[in-house]
Scaffold this active site. Structure first.
Site, short mmCIF file in Angstrom:
data_model
loop_
_atom_site.label_atom_id
_atom_site.label_comp_id
_atom_site.label_asym_id
_atom_site.label_seq_id
_atom_site.Cartn_x
_atom_site.Cartn_y
_atom_site.Cartn_z
CE1 TYR A 155 3.37 -3.48 -4.90
CE2 TYR A 155 2.38 -1.71 -6.19
CZ TYR A 155 2.25 -2.87 -5.45
OH TYR A 155 1.01 -3.41 -5.24
P1 NAP Z 1 -1.52 -4.62 3.77
O1 NAP Z 1 -2.83 -4.13 4.30
O2 NAP Z 1 -0.31 -3.77 3.95
O3 NAP Z 1 -1.23 -6.06 4.38
C1 NAP Z 1 -0.05 -6.73 4.03
C2 NAP Z 1 -0.10 -8.13 4.60
O4 NAP Z 1 1.10 -8.81 4.23
C3 NAP Z 1 -0.19 -8.14 6.11
O5 NAP Z 1 -0.94 -9.27 6.51
C4 NAP Z 1 1.28 -8.30 6.51
O6 NAP Z 1 1.31 -8.90 7.78
C5 NAP Z 1 1.79 -9.25 5.40
N1 NAP Z 1 3.22 -9.15 5.12
C6 NAP Z 1 3.92 -8.11 4.60
N2 NAP Z 1 5.21 -8.43 4.45
C7 NAP Z 1 5.33 -9.72 4.87
C8 NAP Z 1 6.41 -10.63 4.96
N3 NAP Z 1 7.66 -10.30 4.58
N4 NAP Z 1 6.18 -11.87 5.45
C9 NAP Z 1 4.94 -12.23 5.85
N5 NAP Z 1 3.87 -11.42 5.79
C10 NAP Z 1 4.06 -10.18 5.30
O7 NAP Z 1 -1.59 -4.99 2.21
P2 NAP Z 1 -2.73 -4.78 1.12
O8 NAP Z 1 -2.83 -3.33 0.81
O9 NAP Z 1 -3.94 -5.56 1.49
O10 NAP Z 1 -2.04 -5.47 -0.17
C11 NAP Z 1 -2.08 -6.86 -0.35
C12 NAP Z 1 -1.49 -7.21 -1.71
O11 NAP Z 1 -2.20 -6.53 -2.75
C13 NAP Z 1 -0.02 -6.81 -1.88
O12 NAP Z 1 0.66 -7.78 -2.62
C14 NAP Z 1 -0.10 -5.50 -2.66
O13 NAP Z 1 1.05 -5.26 -3.40
C15 NAP Z 1 -1.31 -5.79 -3.55
N6 NAP Z 1 -1.97 -4.57 -4.02
C16 NAP Z 1 -2.51 -3.70 -3.12
C17 NAP Z 1 -3.11 -2.54 -3.57
C18 NAP Z 1 -3.73 -1.53 -2.63
O14 NAP Z 1 -4.04 -0.40 -3.07
N7 NAP Z 1 -3.94 -1.87 -1.36
C19 NAP Z 1 -3.15 -2.26 -4.96
C20 NAP Z 1 -2.57 -3.17 -5.84
C21 NAP Z 1 -1.99 -4.32 -5.36
P3 NAP Z 1 2.32 -8.41 8.95
O15 NAP Z 1 2.46 -6.95 8.85
O16 NAP Z 1 1.71 -8.91 10.20
O17 NAP Z 1 3.55 -9.15 8.61
#
Ligand code: NAP
Length: 246
Positions: A155
């Protein structure tokens, strides 16, 4: 980039940080296009935004590389009446575990979703933004791309690639009016992280001492898309409760 005619493409805009960002951009009068795999989540997101008075559409796609990215880009251009003004490369996956337990399949999936898809979305959309002389791209990174965190090799490496690409794309497209920046969140409560443990423990290491809300991260993303950030190119904005500052 505010105004009634702007269109924003938000990958992973159906959940967590992406959905919070889509809602805030829609509140600014921007037509938001949210991308995800799950059509039910897509419909729910679009319904919520429309009910609040915003303009939104769902693009169903599993973003895994060049073909899917190009297809999403063309659909977005069509839905956006010929232009996409804002791209938020947010869809991402974060399988954690020691390096010796990661499979080749996991390696390929992480890099396809987190690096390859954003790469080819930018390749498809940035030149069109450049032709129009204006655009904003925000890439989602992570604090664990900045230091060695055990269990986060795949990651962290995928997001470290995004950090460098943010600077490269700023250099390539910035002179034509396209600003490219990154937001680097700390642990944030989302549907994705709710399914995992250890968020509070990770968050406790930072001065803020707690996880962020998706809204707090979205606030920074939206700022970088607006003219308020007009002189910000190639930056990585840490929104991590101070974790990488100490
Ligand atoms: P999340 O709640 O898991 O949501 C992920 C989103 O991405 C969902 O809408 C999912 O939709 C979509 N998705 C995943 N794989 C996909 C694919 N192959 N094609 C199309 N859509 C896809 O994620 P989050 O926690 O909000 O994180 C969002 C971003 O922030 C990510 O890049 C993550 O690495 C980054 N981030 C998050 C955190 C944290 O603590 N949450 C910290 C640092 C960085 P479906 O499931 O419907 O496909």
């Amino acid at each position: 980039m505010t105004g009634n005619t702007s269109t924003a493409l938000i990958t992973g805009g159906t959940s967590g940080i992406g959905l919070a960002t889509a809602k805030k951009l829609a509140q600014l009068g921007i037509h938001v296009l949210v991308v995800g795999r799950n059509a039910e989540r897509g419909k729910k997101a679009v319904d919520e935004i429309r009910t609040a008075g915003g303009k939104a559409d769902f693009i169903s796609s599993e973003l895994l590389g060049a073909d899917s990215a190009r297809e999403v880009a063309w659909k977005a251009i069509e839905l956006g009446n010929g232009h996409v003004d804002i791209l938020i490369n947010n869809a991402g996956i974060y399988p954690f575990g020691p390096t010796h337990e990661m499979t080749e399949e996991q390696f390929d999936r992480v890099f396809s979703t987190n690096v390859k898809a954003p790469y080819f979305l930018v390749a498809a959309l940035a030149p069109l933004m450049a032709e129009r002389g204006k655009g904003a791209i925000v890439n989602l990174s992570t604090m664990v791309a900045d230091y060695g965190a055990p269990g986060m090799s795949l990651y962290g490496a995928s997001k470290a690639a995004i950090n460098l690409l943010t600077k490269t794309w700023a250099a390539e497209y910035g002179p034509k009016g396209v600003r490219v920046n990154a937001v680097s969140p700390g642990p944030t409560r989302t549907e994705g992280t709710d399914a995992m443990g250890g968020l509070e423990q990770l968050a406790a290491q930072a001065p803020a001492g707690r996880p962020a809300t998706a809204d707090e991260i979205a606030e920074a993303i939206v700022f970088l898309t607006t003219d308020r950030a007009s002189f910000i190119h190639g930056a990585k904005l840490a929104v991590d409760g101070g974790r990488t500052a100490v």
